[in-house]
Design a protein around this motif. Structure first.
Motif, mmCIF file in Angstrom:
data_model
loop_
_atom_site.group_PDB
_atom_site.id
_atom_site.type_symbol
_atom_site.label_atom_id
_atom_site.label_comp_id
_atom_site.label_asym_id
_atom_site.label_seq_id
_atom_site.Cartn_x
_atom_site.Cartn_y
_atom_site.Cartn_z
ATOM 1 N N CYS A 160 42.789 70.134 68.961
ATOM 2 C CA CYS A 160 41.937 69.871 67.805
ATOM 3 C C CYS A 160 41.606 71.195 67.120
ATOM 4 C CB CYS A 160 40.666 69.139 68.224
ATOM 5 S SG CYS A 160 39.621 70.077 69.358
ATOM 6 N N THR A 161 40.912 71.112 66.002
ATOM 7 C CA THR A 161 40.596 72.346 65.278
ATOM 8 C C THR A 161 39.773 73.288 66.129
ATOM 9 O OG1 THR A 161 38.699 71.235 64.295
ATOM 10 C CG2 THR A 161 40.707 71.309 62.999
ATOM 11 N N ILE A 182 36.299 75.543 74.374
ATOM 12 C CA ILE A 182 35.699 74.420 73.669
ATOM 13 C C ILE A 182 36.780 73.645 72.921
ATOM 14 C CG2 ILE A 182 34.178 73.841 71.750
ATOM 15 C CD1 ILE A 182 32.378 76.126 72.644
ATOM 16 N N GLY A 183 36.731 72.346 73.052
ATOM 17 C CA GLY A 183 37.590 71.425 72.334
ATOM 18 C C GLY A 183 36.955 70.047 72.418
ATOM 19 N N PHE A 239 40.735 59.988 59.895
ATOM 20 C CA PHE A 239 41.859 59.480 60.676
ATOM 21 C C PHE A 239 43.026 60.463 60.652
ATOM 22 C CE2 PHE A 239 45.913 57.295 60.997
ATOM 23 C CZ PHE A 239 45.780 56.677 62.239
ATOM 24 N N VAL A 240 43.352 60.985 59.473
ATOM 25 C CA VAL A 240 44.473 61.923 59.347
ATOM 26 C C VAL A 240 44.220 63.180 60.179
ATOM 27 C CG1 VAL A 240 45.679 63.458 57.729
ATOM 28 C CG2 VAL A 240 45.282 61.076 57.114
ATOM 29 N N VAL A 241 43.013 63.716 60.103
ATOM 30 C CA VAL A 241 42.690 64.925 60.874
ATOM 31 C C VAL A 241 42.757 64.645 62.372
ATOM 32 C CG1 VAL A 241 40.837 66.543 61.447
ATOM 33 C CG2 VAL A 241 41.354 66.043 59.065
ATOM 34 N N LEU A 242 42.160 63.548 62.811
ATOM 35 C CA LEU A 242 42.178 63.232 64.235
ATOM 36 C C LEU A 242 43.599 62.935 64.719
ATOM 37 C CD1 LEU A 242 40.466 62.955 66.751
ATOM 38 C CD2 LEU A 242 40.091 60.571 66.160
ATOM 39 N N TYR A 243 44.373 62.198 63.932
ATOM 40 C CA TYR A 243 45.758 61.895 64.310
ATOM 41 C C TYR A 243 46.575 63.193 64.414
ATOM 42 C CZ TYR A 243 50.407 59.891 64.361
ATOM 43 O OH TYR A 243 51.688 59.567 64.710
#
Length: 188
Positions: free
Chosen positions: A149-150, A28-29, A137-141
């Motif tokens: 991703c997380t 999963i991602g 934005f910071v997390v996605l970048y």
């Protein structure tokens, strides 16, 4: 009617879903699906973004280097958006909405601005939305910069016993807990 699932049951169900996903399809991602969604919008405006390509492994290619990765597999996802990853993201949103309804929803005050935010930062909706936009934005970048991703790095990575998953999880918690403690000193 309000129903809140006990955390142990929820954790076991989440683990079962992750196990079934890895066993049947793939880990999963979700962050890649933001790129796919961008590509779908871009392709709607400019049909030359994704083209049929018999030479590509996937049958599709793109002049965009990112969409052309892995033999055009992302270009294929843009051309055929009803794929596992994109449907999974839509199902996550539907599941979150259903979960919210099953637990009785949120009060209008809590929906507009959580009490813990109000206690620490005031009542300004502009400040709240600006902080959410910047943080998102910071997390996605950062996720895309790290190539995942997380959910992909931490949850799926740890489930597959990947060292990078454990390192990412440790880093996320080592950064997240002190940040939350510093930002949210006052309780609601």
């Amino acid at each position: 009617m309000s129903y809140i699932l006990p955390w142990r049951t929820g954790g076991l169900l989440l683990g079962a879903v992750f196990f079934a996903a890895v066993l049947s399809v793939s880990p999963i991602g979700v962050s890649t699906q933001f790129v796919i969604f961008d590509g779908i919008l871009w392709d709607a405006v400019d049909p030359d973004v994704v083209v049929d390509s018999p030479d590509a492994k996937s049958g599709y290619s793109s002049p965009n280097a990112y969409l052309n990765k892995s033999g055009g597999s992302y270009a294929e996802d843009v051309a055929n958006p009803l794929n596992y990853g994109f449907v999974f993201v839509l199902a996550m949103m539907a599941g979150a909405f259903l979960s919210s309804r099953l637990r009785g929803g949120l009060s209008p005050n809590e929906r507009d601005m959580p009490a813990v935010w109000r206690a620490n930062f005031g009542d300004s909706p502009v400040k709240r939305y600006a902080a959410a936009l910047i943080a998102g934005f910071v997390v996605l970048y950062g996720s895309r910069l790290a190539g995942g991703c997380t959910s992909g790095h931490m949850m799926s990575g740890m489930m597959q016993t990947a060292l990078s998953g454990y390192i990412f999880a440790a880093g996320a918690f080592l950064a997240g807990i002190p940040t939350a403690l510093a930002l949210f000193r006052k309780e609601s």
